[in-house]
Design a protein around this motif. Structure first.
Motif, mmCIF file in Angstrom:
data_model
loop_
_atom_site.group_PDB
_atom_site.id
_atom_site.type_symbol
_atom_site.label_atom_id
_atom_site.label_comp_id
_atom_site.label_asym_id
_atom_site.label_seq_id
_atom_site.Cartn_x
_atom_site.Cartn_y
_atom_site.Cartn_z
ATOM 1 N N HIS A 175 -6.242 12.112 20.625
ATOM 2 C CA HIS A 175 -6.225 10.655 20.824
ATOM 3 C C HIS A 175 -5.903 9.939 19.522
ATOM 4 N N HIS A 232 -2.945 7.132 18.658
ATOM 5 C CA HIS A 232 -3.484 5.786 18.815
ATOM 6 C C HIS A 232 -3.810 5.198 17.448
ATOM 7 N N PRO A 246 -1.954 2.331 21.522
ATOM 8 C CA PRO A 246 -1.035 3.430 21.201
ATOM 9 C C PRO A 246 -0.300 3.137 19.897
#
Length: 918
Positions: free
Chosen positions: A484, A488, A495
């Motif tokens: 993630h 991100h 994002p």
């Protein structure tokens, strides 16, 4: 072993060698050929097998890269085979060419004996080192027993009769040499036979034992015949030599096969990731003691020879008690040996039981205390056994889980994968690769479990599939978090660039498949973000970015994607749009939402955004190009006045390319000195005399000609090239003005130079200007620096500090284009300014006696009240000049007086105006 060789073509060679050897044995035993023919045939066979052994031993040594001990062993065996074969080649050449009996000479025997030390050294390196002092002592004791027992027989057969019968000294020495060679073979046979070795190399060592035993029998037979009747090649000892060489060859061949098998097994073991299984496999294997009959057999042979000698001696001397005494000693020794055999067998059995108990305890302890759960699953997937460690993995007790089907614990989405996994294991068998499933623990939570299965249905102690399960939930969470974070933005949670481009690539692929699919990319940049960081700090800047991200998200549809590229740049991917109007509506919604005030730590702040829009189409080849065009459109929106959006077109791209080329040319222009200066006169309105000049920079491009300042100064500001350019201008102006003042002593000539707001971001601006004055010799009072309102408004405290430093040098400061900015009047009293320059936009309309006349009048009045002088720019008519005189404006410049002039023209003008200057 045979099952492995069935599919290997090299096994055919082994079969062929055995068949050739059998044919050779039958011909040697049954044929009625002459002794010369048999001798040549026997030597040919020995030479062929000797060369084969040398090649195979050398190849085996070459393959053993990681085991230097076995590598040295096979190298020494290869040398021994080579020396032995060389002796046979000499005998063969003499027998074939010279037709002379070569046995009585020392040359071949020297080769045979020279091969013995290398053979013994190679055999010594073969077994693994001893594991304990007791095993070492037992080995040497057994070796002594074997050498003593068989040595008695060798002494009787090879030395005793030779020494008893009248012989030449050479024959006695030869008998002792033969005895040495046979003892070497015997010792090699003993060290291979008595040392412990694992099951992996047992077949190879058994072949070596066979080879040594055959060689020993053949050598003894050869020595016996040589010392009595003379030896002729082709006799029966050659059969044992041939068997020995064949066994050596098969040993080397099988060693190569075993090495290849181990390499394959090690490659498979790399896929076994369970450290508990490795630990068990490494620790529970304990080597057991082995019982060897060889020492006791040697004792029997030794006593047999003693009894035979005693019986022979008794036949010549009836009164000798030697026979009875030897017989009694043999009987007594037999009882001692029998008792020792029973003791050794009992010790071996007890040791085996102890090893088994120890292995079971170790295995049980490792399994029960392992962080893994070990399950046995039947073909119906029913769990039949589970280790106590299952409670640590799943939270269940063994009683709760035994009898349940394995797939009952698996997440519904993973059940098809589980069923396929077990079906494949049942059909193919063996060890499987590790897989991850989600399993339900006793708390009702889904956890990630890594599983490794092994089909052991053929093992009568298992009869099922052994599944090794490990809880990897924590590791999976860390991996998911890392994944993630990789895609991100850490501050806003949006994002990042990588994930946005990935989504944009997928959208492009869809657009290429369907031309009716329309999409757009919006590139957003905050207009005053740097001001927030500089004035309120980075914490306030972070708060602003987070709030901007939330506001943008609130303006979008669920199908749209918003990302933060970095800094104050955001992007939006809008998919499945019907028309351009839909995109502009979203862009305007974002613009208005961002324009609403922000609360930054109790302080209200208002900002705007510039938005660039790139409409997607199948013509785009990459996501980066779409993003590039949206960025280009955003740049044009910012240049066009900010707080707006612009839609990309091809003209924008062309302008960007042109700008890039101009920037590259401008960097080279500084080095090539393509810039030059013009000077526009500044006139005193009250005296109508020349009092100074304003320096204006121009660019002489090698291909485009003269480039106006408006076409390159803004780009120089943006790229930072304005800094070196301005320093060059200051030096040129300083040198030129110093020359003018030197040529006109007492003339109050000054030169004004524009200073960019970028200079006020330099910490050493004051020092740079002072250095230029010192280098050029220009008086500070002759230099006037002009700054714009934007420079004054940006970071007022820092600007005021630098202006005070310049003023302290004696330099006069002018505020350029006064009246065109906003909110600058409230700051005038804070800065040490000397001159206000009235913008040409007001001067050009002075003749109308309207609003602009009043503005100019107000500016002049304001300057007088603040003790400042005024300069009017852009004076083009006499009426404008007269009105400025009436309003008491101090100075003026413009085409009415003169256009900007080169240095040469000004030099001539100064010569013609000497009187008017004074």
């Amino acid at each position: 072993m045979i099952s492995v060789w069935k599919l290997d073509k090299s096994f055919r060679i082994v079969i062929l060698l055995i068949l050739v050897l059998i044919g050779y044995f039958l011909w040697l035993l049954l044929a009625t050929s002459s002794g010369e023919t048999k001798s040549i045939a026997s030597l040919t066979t020995l030479i062929a097998f000797g060369l084969l052994n040398t090649i195979l031993a050398g190849q085996t040594a070459y393959r053993f890269v990681h085991n230097q001990r076995l590598r040295r062993a096979w190298i020494q065996l290869a040398i021994s085979f080579a020396i032995y074969t060389s002796g046979n080649i000499l005998v063969f050449c003499d027998a074939l060419i010279a037709q002379v009996n070569f046995v009585s000479t020392w040359i071949p025997n020297s080769f045979y004996l020279a091969s013995c030390p290398f053979l013994l050294a190679g055999l010594w390196h073969f077994p693994q080192p001893f594991r304990s002092k007791e095993e070492s002592d037992r080995f040497y004791l057994n070796t002594g027993m074997v050498l003593t027992g068989l040595g008695i027989a060798l002494w009787y057969l090879l030395v005793y009769h030779t020494a008893e019968n009248p012989r030449t000294p050479n024959e006695i020495i030869l008998a002792l040499v033969y005895l040495f060679g046979n003892f070497v073979l015997l010792f090699g046979f003993v060290i291979i036979s008595l040392r412990h070795h694992g099951s992996n190399d047992r077949s190879t060592l058994n072949l070596l034992i066979t080879a040594l035993l055959s060689s020993f029998i053949g050598s003894v037979w050869y020595s016996f015949l040589s010392l009595r009747n003379g030896y002729v090649y082709g006799a029966y000892p050659d059969v044992f030599y041939t068997i020995s060489l064949l066994s050596f060859a098969l040993g080397a061949f099988y060693q190569l096969r075993e090495l290849s098998r181990r390499e394959s097994a090690e490659a498979e073991m790399i896929n076994i990731t369970n450290p508990v299984v490795k630990k068990i496999a490494a620790e529970i294997i304990v080597e057991q003691s082995r019982f060897s009959i060889l020492p006791y057999l040697s004792i029997g042979i030794g006593y047999g020879v003693l009894l035979f000698v005693a019986y022979t001696y008794r036949a010549t001397n009836d009164n000798s008690p030697l026979g009875g005494m030897v017989l009694g000693a043999a009987a007594l020794t037999s009882f001692v040996v029998a008792r020792q055999v029973l003791t050794v067998r009992e010790n071996t059995r007890l040791h085996a039981e102890q090893v088994q108990n120890l292995s079971e305890k170790r295995f049980r302890s490792l399994v029960q205390n392992s962080s893994d759960a070990v399950l046995i699953v039947g073909k119906d997937l029913v769990i039949r056994y589970v280790t106590p460690s299952v409670e640590r993995v799943f939270g269940y007790s063994p009683d709760d889980i035994i009898g349940r089907k394995f797939n009952e614990l698996v997440h519904p989405d993973d059940i098809p994968q589980v069923l396929g996994y077990f079906k494949n294991l049942i059909n193919k068998g063996g060890l499987s690769a590790s897989v991850e499933w989600r399993l339900l623990n006793n708390k009702g939570e889904w956890i990630f479990v890594e599983n490794t299965g092994n089909n052991l249905f053929e093992d009568e102690n298992v009869r099922g599939i052994v599944v090794n399960s490990r809880n990897v939930t924590d590791r999976r969470r860390v991996e998911d978090r890392m994944l993630h974070d990789a895609f991100h933005d850490a501050l806003t949670g949006l994002p990042n660039r990588a994930l946005f481009l990935d989504h944009l690539k997928l959208t492009l692929s869809r657009a290429k498949r369907s031309e009716s699919l329309l999409f757009a990319v919006l590139f957003i940049d905050l207009d005053r973000f740097k001001y927030v960081n500089d004035s309120l700090g980075h914490h306030a800047g972070d708060l602003l970015l987070i709030e901007v991200a939330r506001r943008i998200e609130g303006c979008l549809r669920p199908s749209d994607t918003v990302a933060r590229l970095g800094g104050d740049e955001f992007t939006i991917l809008i998919e499945d749009i019907a028309s351009l109007d839909e995109v502009t509506i979203i862009a305007e919604r974002v613009r208005l939402k961002i324009f609403e005030p922000f609360d930054l730590d109790g302080r209200e702040f208002v900002t705007t955004v510039s938005i660039g829009i790139a409409l997607g189409s199948p013509e785009y080849n990459s996501a980066e190009n779409v993003l590039r065009d949206a960025d280009t459109a955003m740049y044009h929106a910012k240049v066009g006045g900010k707080a707006q959006f612009a839609i990309f077109d091809q003209d924008m791209h062309a302008r960007v390319i042109s700008t890039m080329e101009t920037e590259a040319d401008m960097r080279r222009a500084i080095e090539r000195k393509e810039f030059f200066l013009l000077y526009q006169p500044i006139i005193s309105t009250s005296k109508y005399t020349l009092c100074g000049f304003e320096a204006l920079v121009r660019w002489q491009h090698p291909t485009r000609g003269i480039i106006a300042p408006d076409d390159f100064i803004p780009l120089a500001e943006e790229t930072g090239l304005i800094i070196p350019m301005s320093l060059w201008i200051l030096r040129e102006v300083g040198k030129q003005c110093a020359l003018w003042r030197e040529s006109l002593p007492g003339a109050p000539l000054t030169v004004s130079v524009n200073i960019s707001c970028k200079h006020f971001q330099q910490p050493d601006l004051v020092d740079q200007v002072a250095r230029v004055l010192h280098e050029t010799g220009l008086e500070a009072s002759a230099l006037k620096l002009e700054i714009t309102e934007s420079a004054v408004m940006e970071n007022t405290e820092r600007t005021a500090e630098k202006l005070k430093g310049l003023r302290a040098l004696g330099i006069e400061l002018s505020l350029d284009d006064f009246g065109t900015g906003y909110s600058s009047l409230s700051y005038l009293h804070r800065f040490p300014l000397d001159i206000l320059k009235i913008d040409r936009s007001f001067v050009s309309r002075l003749e109308d006696e309207g609003e602009h006349f009043e503005i100019v009048k107000t500016i002049i009045s304001l300057a007088k009240s603040l003790g400042m002088k005024t300069v009017a720019e852009g004076v083009e008519t006499e009426r404008q000049f007269i009105k400025l005189q009436n309003l008491n404006c101090d100075f003026a410049q413009g085409f009415f007086f003169s256009k900007p002039l080169p240095v040469e023209t000004i030099d001539e003008m100064l010569d013609n105006m000497r009187e008017s200057i004074f």
